[in-house]
Design a protein around this motif. Sequence first.
Motif, mmCIF file in Angstrom:
data_model
loop_
_atom_site.group_PDB
_atom_site.id
_atom_site.type_symbol
_atom_site.label_atom_id
_atom_site.label_comp_id
_atom_site.label_asym_id
_atom_site.label_seq_id
_atom_site.Cartn_x
_atom_site.Cartn_y
_atom_site.Cartn_z
ATOM 1 N N LEU A 116 0.824 -1.202 0.000
ATOM 2 C CA LEU A 116 0.000 0.000 0.000
ATOM 3 C C LEU A 116 0.865 1.261 0.000
ATOM 4 O O LEU A 116 0.514 2.276 -0.631
ATOM 5 C CB LEU A 116 -0.939 -0.006 1.208
ATOM 6 N N ARG A 117 1.996 1.205 0.682
ATOM 7 C CA ARG A 117 2.904 2.352 0.700
ATOM 8 C C ARG A 117 3.465 2.611 -0.691
ATOM 9 O O ARG A 117 3.567 3.757 -1.134
ATOM 10 C CB ARG A 117 4.041 2.105 1.694
ATOM 11 N N VAL A 118 3.814 1.540 -1.400
ATOM 12 C CA VAL A 118 4.307 1.692 -2.770
ATOM 13 C C VAL A 118 3.242 2.334 -3.649
ATOM 14 O O VAL A 118 3.540 3.195 -4.492
ATOM 15 C CB VAL A 118 4.736 0.323 -3.341
ATOM 16 N N LEU A 119 1.987 1.957 -3.466
ATOM 17 C CA LEU A 119 0.906 2.509 -4.278
ATOM 18 C C LEU A 119 0.764 4.019 -4.069
ATOM 19 O O LEU A 119 0.598 4.783 -5.028
ATOM 20 C CB LEU A 119 -0.419 1.814 -3.948
ATOM 21 N N THR A 120 0.795 4.461 -2.822
ATOM 22 C CA THR A 120 0.639 5.898 -2.562
ATOM 23 C C THR A 120 1.842 6.679 -3.061
ATOM 24 O O THR A 120 1.692 7.784 -3.619
ATOM 25 C CB THR A 120 0.421 6.152 -1.055
ATOM 26 N N GLN A 121 3.042 6.122 -2.884
ATOM 27 C CA GLN A 121 4.238 6.835 -3.329
ATOM 28 C C GLN A 121 4.335 6.867 -4.850
ATOM 29 O O GLN A 121 4.818 7.849 -5.431
ATOM 30 C CB GLN A 121 5.482 6.183 -2.723
ATOM 31 N N THR A 122 3.876 5.810 -5.505
ATOM 32 C CA THR A 122 3.962 5.746 -6.964
ATOM 33 C C THR A 122 2.955 6.684 -7.631
ATOM 34 O O THR A 122 3.248 7.312 -8.654
ATOM 35 C CB THR A 122 3.722 4.304 -7.446
ATOM 36 N N THR A 123 1.765 6.771 -7.049
ATOM 37 C CA THR A 123 0.689 7.548 -7.690
ATOM 38 C C THR A 123 0.540 8.952 -7.128
ATOM 39 O O THR A 123 -0.053 9.822 -7.772
ATOM 40 C CB THR A 123 -0.653 6.823 -7.503
ATOM 41 N N ALA A 133 -5.783 14.091 -10.166
ATOM 42 C CA ALA A 133 -4.379 13.687 -10.283
ATOM 43 C C ALA A 133 -4.076 13.330 -11.720
ATOM 44 O O ALA A 133 -4.908 12.764 -12.429
ATOM 45 C CB ALA A 133 -4.097 12.507 -9.362
ATOM 46 N N ALA A 134 -2.872 13.659 -12.142
ATOM 47 C CA ALA A 134 -2.434 13.320 -13.498
ATOM 48 C C ALA A 134 -1.854 11.902 -13.473
ATOM 49 O O ALA A 134 -0.648 11.702 -13.281
ATOM 50 C CB ALA A 134 -1.391 14.329 -13.975
ATOM 51 N N LEU A 135 -2.707 10.916 -13.632
ATOM 52 C CA LEU A 135 -2.289 9.509 -13.577
ATOM 53 C C LEU A 135 -2.101 8.983 -14.988
ATOM 54 O O LEU A 135 -2.965 9.117 -15.832
ATOM 55 C CB LEU A 135 -3.356 8.680 -12.847
ATOM 56 N N SER A 136 -0.969 8.365 -15.231
ATOM 57 C CA SER A 136 -0.676 7.792 -16.547
ATOM 58 C C SER A 136 -0.965 6.292 -16.544
ATOM 59 O O SER A 136 -0.957 5.641 -15.492
ATOM 60 C CB SER A 136 0.782 8.048 -16.926
ATOM 61 N N GLU A 137 -1.178 5.757 -17.738
ATOM 62 C CA GLU A 137 -1.526 4.342 -17.877
ATOM 63 C C GLU A 137 -0.415 3.424 -17.376
ATOM 64 O O GLU A 137 -0.684 2.294 -16.962
ATOM 65 C CB GLU A 137 -1.828 4.032 -19.348
ATOM 66 N N ASP A 138 0.837 3.883 -17.422
ATOM 67 C CA ASP A 138 1.933 3.016 -16.996
ATOM 68 C C ASP A 138 1.837 2.661 -15.507
ATOM 69 O O ASP A 138 2.398 1.659 -15.061
ATOM 70 C CB ASP A 138 3.287 3.652 -17.304
ATOM 71 N N LYS A 139 1.116 3.494 -14.748
ATOM 72 C CA LYS A 139 0.941 3.183 -13.319
ATOM 73 C C LYS A 139 0.124 1.893 -13.138
ATOM 74 O O LYS A 139 0.290 1.169 -12.142
ATOM 75 C CB LYS A 139 0.232 4.339 -12.611
ATOM 76 N N LEU A 140 -0.758 1.607 -14.097
ATOM 77 C CA LEU A 140 -1.563 0.386 -13.993
ATOM 78 C C LEU A 140 -0.707 -0.867 -14.028
ATOM 79 O O LEU A 140 -1.060 -1.887 -13.420
ATOM 80 C CB LEU A 140 -2.597 0.347 -15.126
ATOM 81 N N GLU A 141 0.416 -0.806 -14.740
ATOM 82 C CA GLU A 141 1.297 -1.974 -14.811
ATOM 83 C C GLU A 141 1.869 -2.310 -13.442
ATOM 84 O O GLU A 141 1.970 -3.477 -13.057
ATOM 85 C CB GLU A 141 2.424 -1.712 -15.814
ATOM 86 N N ILE A 142 2.227 -1.277 -12.694
ATOM 87 C CA ILE A 142 2.716 -1.490 -11.322
ATOM 88 C C ILE A 142 1.609 -2.103 -10.471
ATOM 89 O O ILE A 142 1.837 -3.045 -9.696
ATOM 90 C CB ILE A 142 3.190 -0.157 -10.723
ATOM 91 N N PHE A 143 0.398 -1.611 -10.633
ATOM 92 C CA PHE A 143 -0.731 -2.141 -9.878
ATOM 93 C C PHE A 143 -0.956 -3.616 -10.208
ATOM 94 O O PHE A 143 -1.242 -4.432 -9.319
ATOM 95 C CB PHE A 143 -1.998 -1.331 -10.191
ATOM 96 N N ARG A 144 -0.821 -3.940 -11.492
ATOM 97 C CA ARG A 144 -1.047 -5.343 -11.898
ATOM 98 C C ARG A 144 -0.047 -6.270 -11.208
ATOM 99 O O ARG A 144 -0.416 -7.331 -10.692
ATOM 100 C CB ARG A 144 -0.931 -5.472 -13.414
ATOM 101 N N HIS A 145 1.218 -5.891 -11.213
ATOM 102 C CA HIS A 145 2.240 -6.748 -10.603
ATOM 103 C C HIS A 145 2.018 -6.900 -9.099
ATOM 104 O O HIS A 145 2.104 -8.004 -8.548
ATOM 105 C CB HIS A 145 3.633 -6.172 -10.878
ATOM 106 N N LEU A 146 1.728 -5.797 -8.449
ATOM 107 C CA LEU A 146 1.479 -5.868 -7.009
ATOM 108 C C LEU A 146 0.182 -6.633 -6.706
ATOM 109 O O LEU A 146 0.084 -7.342 -5.705
ATOM 110 C CB LEU A 146 1.408 -4.463 -6.423
#
Length: 405
Positions: free
Chosen positions: A34-41, A141-154
């Motif tokens: 969860l910490r990675v998610l908040t820091q990444t996004t 928030a300016a969220l890019s599609e590449d963030k979804l890839e991180i979400f998928r792996h986690l």
Amino acid sequence: MTSAPPPPPQILSDVSIGPDVAAVGRIEAIKSVLRVLTQTTGLRLAVVARVTAEAWTCCAVLDEMNFGLKAGDTLEITTTFCNTVRSTLAPLLVTHASQDPRFRDHPAPRMYGVESYIAVPLYRKDGTYFGVMCALDANPAALSEDKLEIFRHLGDLVGHQLEQEDALNERDARLLGAHEASLLREQLIGIVSHDLRNPLNAISLAAATMMRLEELDERSRRGLRRILDASDRAHRLIRDLLDFTHVRTGMPLPINPQAADLHQLIRQVVDEVQLTAPERELDVVHAGDARGTWDPDRIAQVLTNLLANAMQYSPSDSPIRVEARGEAQKVVLSVSNVGEPIPVGLLPTLFKPMTRGTTTVTERRSVGLGLFIVEQVARAHGGQVEVVSTAEAGTTFRVHLPRDA
């Protein structure tokens, strides 16, 4: 410009999926994920949620914007963006909900003030849908599609850990159920065995008293003798059951060591057994010095059990040999009988409780505690038991007893 904090969520309750909430909570890495998610996004609220057609339930949360959620809280599923993820089984990214034609009329921005949102569906390792892993914020928030890839792996990582938790829970439940059943059975054995002593004592006393009557005929004496013999066997069985319960509930077998001569003790026990089985030939052999420090009652229990075992598994017209041989540091007590050897496959489990030394079904049935008690008594004295069984030589049990228990 930063928007005001969202209104508090309308928290409901759903205890039916408590095990799922607990399973996620036991995943050691969940806070780090969860910490990675908040820091990444850059979003301030990250959640793993159990999502069904009826409800949205928070399983784990990292809240940096005082949204007010905690593990176990449940929301109306239709008020959440996670409902869209559940229905489409696809990732979802929302950057400014109130200006997004898809979601500007959605309850989430109106009820909770959610403007930005990113999520992926969560699956267990077996492919079963579990819920959603998401991050959200009250600010656009300016969220890019590449963030979804991180979400998928986690998300894959969390799904795999969920499967592991399910497997561990199932195993622990089986072990706990087996342990509880075993403990209950052993406690029941102890209670029943203890409560049987009083009526058996009354039966034995009454039969012994009647045996002293001079006017009894031989037929009556034989009947009373059978009653006393049966009572003695029941007493021995009860003692074995109580000892079994004692050992299996984690307590050492109690012994009361004192000076004793094994030659004398063996003669006494054999004489008592001979009275109950006058038709059997019991040969006693003494060799060397058999004095030492043991619990005489326990050694008598060992010999009685070994003799009962030998009589059960040998021809009724065959002799049984009892020997006590004194050695330098120990005395070896052995009981030998002829007859069908113990199958090799049964030898490794012969001293385990509730087992028998043959695969043949006989009319003379036993609980299967005699040899278990023999080994436990030997261990309590610092000794050991061994068995040798062949078609040519028959079966011999040897109990090695150090002279000082």
